[in-house]
Design a protein around this motif. Sequence first.
Motif, PDB file in Angstrom:
ATOM      1  N   ASN A 232       0.806  -1.225   0.000  1.00 30.55           N
ATOM      2  CA  ASN A 232       0.000   0.000   0.000  1.00 30.55           C
ATOM      3  C   ASN A 232       0.840   1.276   0.000  1.00 30.55           C
ATOM      4  O   ASN A 232       0.279   2.376   0.006  1.00 30.55           O
ATOM      5  N   LYS A 233       2.161   1.156   0.003  1.00 28.74           N
ATOM      6  CA  LYS A 233       3.018   2.336  -0.055  1.00 28.74           C
ATOM      7  C   LYS A 233       4.306   1.967  -0.775  1.00 28.74           C
ATOM      8  O   LYS A 233       4.834   0.867  -0.595  1.00 28.74           O
ATOM      9  N   PHE A 234       4.803   2.899  -1.567  1.00 30.28           N
ATOM     10  CA  PHE A 234       6.010   2.667  -2.364  1.00 30.28           C
ATOM     11  C   PHE A 234       6.864   3.927  -2.295  1.00 30.28           C
ATOM     12  O   PHE A 234       6.403   5.021  -2.624  1.00 30.28           O
ATOM     13  N   GLU A 235       8.096   3.783  -1.845  1.00 31.79           N
ATOM     14  CA  GLU A 235       8.971   4.944  -1.687  1.00 31.79           C
ATOM     15  C   GLU A 235      10.370   4.616  -2.210  1.00 31.79           C
ATOM     16  O   GLU A 235      10.928   3.563  -1.895  1.00 31.79           O
ATOM     17  N   ILE A 236      10.918   5.507  -3.023  1.00 28.90           N
ATOM     18  CA  ILE A 236      12.292   5.364  -3.503  1.00 28.90           C
ATOM     19  C   ILE A 236      13.220   6.024  -2.495  1.00 28.90           C
ATOM     20  O   ILE A 236      13.118   7.223  -2.232  1.00 28.90           O
ATOM     21  N   LEU A 237      14.127   5.260  -1.926  1.00 27.01           N
ATOM     22  CA  LEU A 237      15.072   5.819  -0.962  1.00 27.01           C
ATOM     23  C   LEU A 237      16.260   6.459  -1.659  1.00 27.01           C
ATOM     24  O   LEU A 237      16.716   7.528  -1.276  1.00 27.01           O
ATOM     25  N   GLU A 238      16.783   5.789  -2.678  1.00 26.03           N
ATOM     26  CA  GLU A 238      17.925   6.341  -3.413  1.00 26.03           C
ATOM     27  C   GLU A 238      18.145   5.542  -4.685  1.00 26.03           C
ATOM     28  O   GLU A 238      17.844   4.343  -4.744  1.00 26.03           O
ATOM     29  N   THR A 239      18.669   6.214  -5.700  1.00 24.11           N
ATOM     30  CA  THR A 239      19.143   5.522  -6.896  1.00 24.11           C
ATOM     31  C   THR A 239      20.601   5.899  -7.099  1.00 24.11           C
ATOM     32  O   THR A 239      21.020   7.006  -6.770  1.00 24.11           O
TER      33      THR A 239
END
Length: 251
Positions: A232-239
């Motif tokens: 239910n949640k999607f977050e990009i921390l770093e690329t």
Amino acid sequence: MKFDENSKELLKRIQNLPNLNTNTEFGDIVQIFSQNATDEFKSEIYTLAKDLRPWRKGPFEIFDTFIDSEWQSQIKFNILKPHLNLRDKIVADVGCNNGYYMFRMLDFAPKMLIGFDPSVRTFLQFSFINKFAQTPIKYELKGVEELPSYECKFDTIFCLGVIYHRSDPIKMLKDLKQSLNKGGEVFLDTMFIDGDGEFALTPKNTYSKIPNIYFVPTINALKNWCERAKFNKFEILETKLTDLIEQRKTE
């Protein structure tokens, strides 16, 4: 999981190593040292470390033997570190390799720490390190597909560098989701391709000279996979780019 004769012999050599009073440091280099280690013992450690090759994750330093792993795993861990809240949690590392990341997680005081990886070779490397580190980490010779039926659920699951090796990535994500306690989270690490579209590469044989790669998604495609798996949640921390500082051939 069956051990071949060579693996049985390596495990026996690990088990027969003498017990020493040791000190450990779980920093960027996981270090184990002792004032009681003789030159003969250190030579035995060096020979065994070489016989346990290849060391993909690390680095480690065991009684003056420096194990310069192919991946400088401290780079990835230090990206994750500011986001970790593991105190008193039940934690799984899926595709844990030799346990480098789990050794680093000990400083965050999890309630339980369990690694899953069907590779006998990486299990032997973990056993070699933990023979002297003497941590409560549990190592299961199991794959991600066995997680939903495991004896407990998890508050936090790490799945680093695994999903592109799976022929059905959405099924893998569903397995991870089903293995979480309510309110749990998954830290997922994958290769990805640039672009705003919702698509993935499907390499025929290799990708970036890496075999057994099935899908390399765009970030939007990865997000869609996670939504289909009911996260239910999607977050990009770093690329970041992978360079020769992070991964390279070593002795």
